[in-house]
Design an enzyme around this catalytic site. Sequence first.
Site, PDB file in Angstrom:
ATOM      1  N   ARG A  97       0.867  52.997  13.042  1.00 23.20           N
ATOM      2  CA  ARG A  97       0.622  54.271  12.355  1.00 23.20           C
ATOM      3  C   ARG A  97       1.954  54.753  11.791  1.00 23.20           C
ATOM      4  O   ARG A  97       2.844  55.123  12.542  1.00 23.20           O
ATOM      5  CB  ARG A  97       0.023  55.282  13.352  1.00 23.20           C
ATOM      6  N   TYR A 103       8.945  60.526  20.256  1.00 21.76           N
ATOM      7  CA  TYR A 103       8.522  59.429  21.135  1.00 21.76           C
ATOM      8  C   TYR A 103       8.639  58.032  20.538  1.00 21.76           C
ATOM      9  O   TYR A 103       8.271  57.057  21.162  1.00 21.76           O
ATOM     10  CB  TYR A 103       7.082  59.665  21.633  1.00 21.76           C
ATOM     11  N   HIS A 128       0.705  61.362  14.166  1.00 24.41           N
ATOM     12  CA  HIS A 128      -0.691  61.284  14.642  1.00 24.41           C
ATOM     13  C   HIS A 128      -1.581  62.203  13.797  1.00 24.41           C
ATOM     14  O   HIS A 128      -2.616  61.796  13.288  1.00 24.41           O
ATOM     15  CB  HIS A 128      -0.746  61.676  16.117  1.00 24.41           C
TER      16      HIS A 128
END
Length: 371
Positions: A266, A279, A270
């Site tokens: 991705r 992260y 998100h």
Amino acid sequence: MSVHIERNEAPVLPQATPLTLINDTGHAVAGDGTGGFELPEPEILKSLYRRMVVARRFDTQVTALTRQGRLATYPSALGQEACEIGSVMALRTSDWLFPTYRDTIALLTRGISPADILEAFRGDWHSGYDPKAHRTAPAATPLATQALHAVGLGTAARLKGDNTVALTFLGDGATSEGDAHEAFNFAAVWQAPVIFMVQNNQFAISVPLKKQTHARMLADKAVGYGMPGYRVDGNDAAAVYAVVSAAVERARSGHGPTLIEGLTYRIEAHTNSDDPSRYRSNDDVLAWKARDPIERLEKYLVSQNLLSEDDRSAIAAEAESLAGDIRDAMNAEVEIDPLSLFDHVYAEPRPALLEQRQFLADELSASEDKS
Ligand SMILES: Cc1ncc(C[n+]2csc(CCOP(=O)(O)OP(=O)(O)O)c2C)c(N)n1
């Protein structure tokens, strides 16, 4: 009516190296590397390319409009075009798709208009399209529930003796849900004509795959349920199309479900409310950008003289025209009836729901009286 279910041979462990037909430098993979799958016909490759380019424009336009506050939320599929479009193109229009919130570009490929796709993300309506007309279920937000629906529909189709296939998308994180387990198990027990396309984009919001599973890879999970599993290069549209097509054929001819893990990434956050820099490293993002699904297919098509400058201009024009339609649709102010929230919740209205509806109606007319 009873249906005879044959036992499969014990499925073998999938190969860990993702199946690839066109590698990330744009070259066709030769011989044994293809796992017995063949490169799709040139017309299919060109169509995959065109749809991926248009889908990316859809994605970048919607992200921009979300930043302008035109949509409440948007889960981008940028970087996942090969998985999304390679899978959907392997279906017939009479087959069913059970998507998640991430799969907007799959909906686009199914012929659903941008305005209808985006209605739910704007918060205007539960599902902006008629699922039956498009044979596409509303995009599921509760993780993995859509996989159960796919198994239900596939099983019903099998019992009725029609040859409809159901394909459902799941994320890597969704495979940790109980619903995914139930769906995999009963799809195999009932030999339902279902394809589980697990898009392993490495993260469930901020949780990396290694915190979701101790298995060698997600494709291995198929074996425990008694169905074939494949790990495919999820940035190779040709390979995704070939592997999903074979699974669809298998399902249609009565040989049951298949689990496919598409290894992808991705690229964007998100959703617009997430900060991925907390992260994951920028180096990872850059490494995956270098494996871009569109660029690699483009390189291949150009090297085979399958993509002319005229083709490219026509595709760019199609993408820009779609982006214009999206802007028009999202910039238009729509009148929404708040009471429509209660429509279509149940086939037969329930007293409790009618009571809630009446409560809201009274509140609305009280506030109208004040103004
Ligand atoms: C049953 C359920 N639990 C929790 C959530 C909250 N949630 C939304 S997206 C998400 C992560 C999903 O990750 P993954 O399945 O890998 O899909 P991706 O978003 O990466 O495509 C979570 C935990 C939810 N939507 N549904």
